[in-house]
Design a protein around this motif. Structure first.
Motif, PDB file in Angstrom:
ATOM      1  N   LYS A  90      -1.761   2.214   0.369  1.00  0.00           N
ATOM      2  CA  LYS A  90      -1.981   0.936  -0.313  1.00  0.00           C
ATOM      3  C   LYS A  90      -1.059  -0.151   0.254  1.00  0.00           C
ATOM      4  O   LYS A  90      -1.493  -1.279   0.517  1.00  0.00           O
ATOM      5  N   MET A  91       0.205   0.166   0.436  1.00  0.00           N
ATOM      6  CA  MET A  91       1.157  -0.819   0.933  1.00  0.00           C
ATOM      7  C   MET A  91       0.830  -1.249   2.357  1.00  0.00           C
ATOM      8  O   MET A  91       0.988  -2.420   2.715  1.00  0.00           O
ATOM      9  N   GLY A  92       0.369  -0.321   3.166  1.00  0.00           N
ATOM     10  CA  GLY A  92       0.080  -0.645   4.560  1.00  0.00           C
ATOM     11  C   GLY A  92       1.340  -0.607   5.408  1.00  0.00           C
ATOM     12  O   GLY A  92       2.458  -0.699   4.885  1.00  0.00           O
ATOM     13  N   PRO A  93       1.198  -0.475   6.719  1.00  0.00           N
ATOM     14  CA  PRO A  93       2.370  -0.318   7.593  1.00  0.00           C
ATOM     15  C   PRO A  93       3.332  -1.494   7.593  1.00  0.00           C
ATOM     16  O   PRO A  93       4.543  -1.306   7.709  1.00  0.00           O
ATOM     17  N   LYS A  94       2.830  -2.728   7.449  1.00  0.00           N
ATOM     18  CA  LYS A  94       3.723  -3.894   7.486  1.00  0.00           C
ATOM     19  C   LYS A  94       4.684  -3.908   6.301  1.00  0.00           C
ATOM     20  O   LYS A  94       5.875  -4.191   6.454  1.00  0.00           O
ATOM     21  N   ILE A  95       4.166  -3.639   5.113  1.00  0.00           N
ATOM     22  CA  ILE A  95       5.008  -3.640   3.916  1.00  0.00           C
ATOM     23  C   ILE A  95       5.807  -2.335   3.819  1.00  0.00           C
ATOM     24  O   ILE A  95       7.011  -2.351   3.520  1.00  0.00           O
ATOM     25  N   ALA A  96       5.152  -1.214   4.075  1.00  0.00           N
ATOM     26  CA  ALA A  96       5.813   0.086   3.936  1.00  0.00           C
ATOM     27  C   ALA A  96       7.019   0.213   4.858  1.00  0.00           C
ATOM     28  O   ALA A  96       8.055   0.775   4.472  1.00  0.00           O
ATOM     29  N   SER A  97       6.926  -0.307   6.050  1.00  0.00           N
ATOM     30  CA  SER A  97       8.043  -0.183   6.993  1.00  0.00           C
ATOM     31  C   SER A  97       9.289  -0.910   6.491  1.00  0.00           C
ATOM     32  O   SER A  97      10.410  -0.548   6.854  1.00  0.00           O
ATOM     33  N   GLN A  98       9.105  -1.931   5.642  1.00  0.00           N
ATOM     34  CA  GLN A  98      10.244  -2.702   5.151  1.00  0.00           C
ATOM     35  C   GLN A  98      10.783  -2.179   3.815  1.00  0.00           C
ATOM     36  O   GLN A  98      11.986  -2.277   3.553  1.00  0.00           O
ATOM     37  N   ILE A  99       9.929  -1.614   2.989  1.00  0.00           N
ATOM     38  CA  ILE A  99      10.393  -1.211   1.645  1.00  0.00           C
ATOM     39  C   ILE A  99      10.344   0.307   1.429  1.00  0.00           C
ATOM     40  O   ILE A  99      10.571   0.777   0.310  1.00  0.00           O
TER      41      ILE A  99
END
Length: 205
Positions: A90-99
């Motif tokens: 759901k978060m996707g790689p762009k968001i998941a990589s940061q949080i």
């Protein structure tokens, strides 16, 4: 007298011709029979040995199975793992990589605890019928996944993540869930993760 000797010789020659090739030494027959018998016995011994080896291999395999029994995966653990995968997707790689670090430390344990609590209340006999939805929700929608009963198709709990834009603070991700018993009206908090003052990308991007 002389004629009698010749007659005897002719008779012996005649008898020899008649019986030529008909005599078979008994020793040769016995030798061949013994050889055939030994060959048959050897073949039986080889066959018995092969059967014994196969039997021992099967016994060893059965012994290993008894020593290391197959362990069925725990359905609760499977649901928790799937919930984690659905949330990361759901978060996707762009968001998941940061949080990802904050999510693993502060949000995931809450999701695990809620799922375990819900399944405890449902009862062990019903757990195999509880599944997690596999739909993917991109864009800006809140829905992460749903916990539901495959027999009735009835939702049991809904897990969401909302984007909150707070003045002078920036964007936060608010993780929460809803349950059937209050008709999904109450927001039950799981935790929050700060993003930044910049607008976060779409989900699953």
């Amino acid at each position: 007298m002389y004629k009698m000797i010749w007659l005897k010789r002719i008779f012996v020659i005649f008898i020899s011709i008649l019986t030529f090739g008909m005599y078979v030494p008994p020793v040769q027959i016995t030798t061949n029979a013994e050889a055939d018998s030994k060959e048959v016995e050897s073949s039986k011994e080889d066959s018995n040995a092969n059967q014994f080896n196969v039997f021992m291999q099967n016994e060893q395999a059965n012994s290993l199975v008894d020593t290391f029994p197959v362990v069925e995966p725990d359905p609760v653990d499977q649901l928790i793992e799937q919930a984690k995968m659905q949330t990361v997707t759901k978060m996707g790689p762009k968001i998941a990589s940061q949080i990802e670090e904050d999510f693993t430390a502060s949000i995931l344990p809450g999701i695990e605890e809620v799922i375990e609590s819900i399944l405890d209340n449902i009862g062990e006999e019903k757990v195999p019928y509880i599944k997690i939805s596999e739909e993917q929700f991109a864009g800006y929608g809140e829905k992460i996944f749903t916990l539901y009963d495959i027999r009735t198709k009835q939702d049991i709990a809904r897990f969401d993540v909302r984007r909150d834009n707070r003045p002078q603070e920036g964007y936060w991700f608010n993780f929460h869930y809803h349950v059937e018993r209050d008709n999904y009206e109450t927001h039950h908090a799981l935790g929050e993760i700060y993003w930044s003052k910049d607008t976060p990308p779409k989900w699953m991007s």
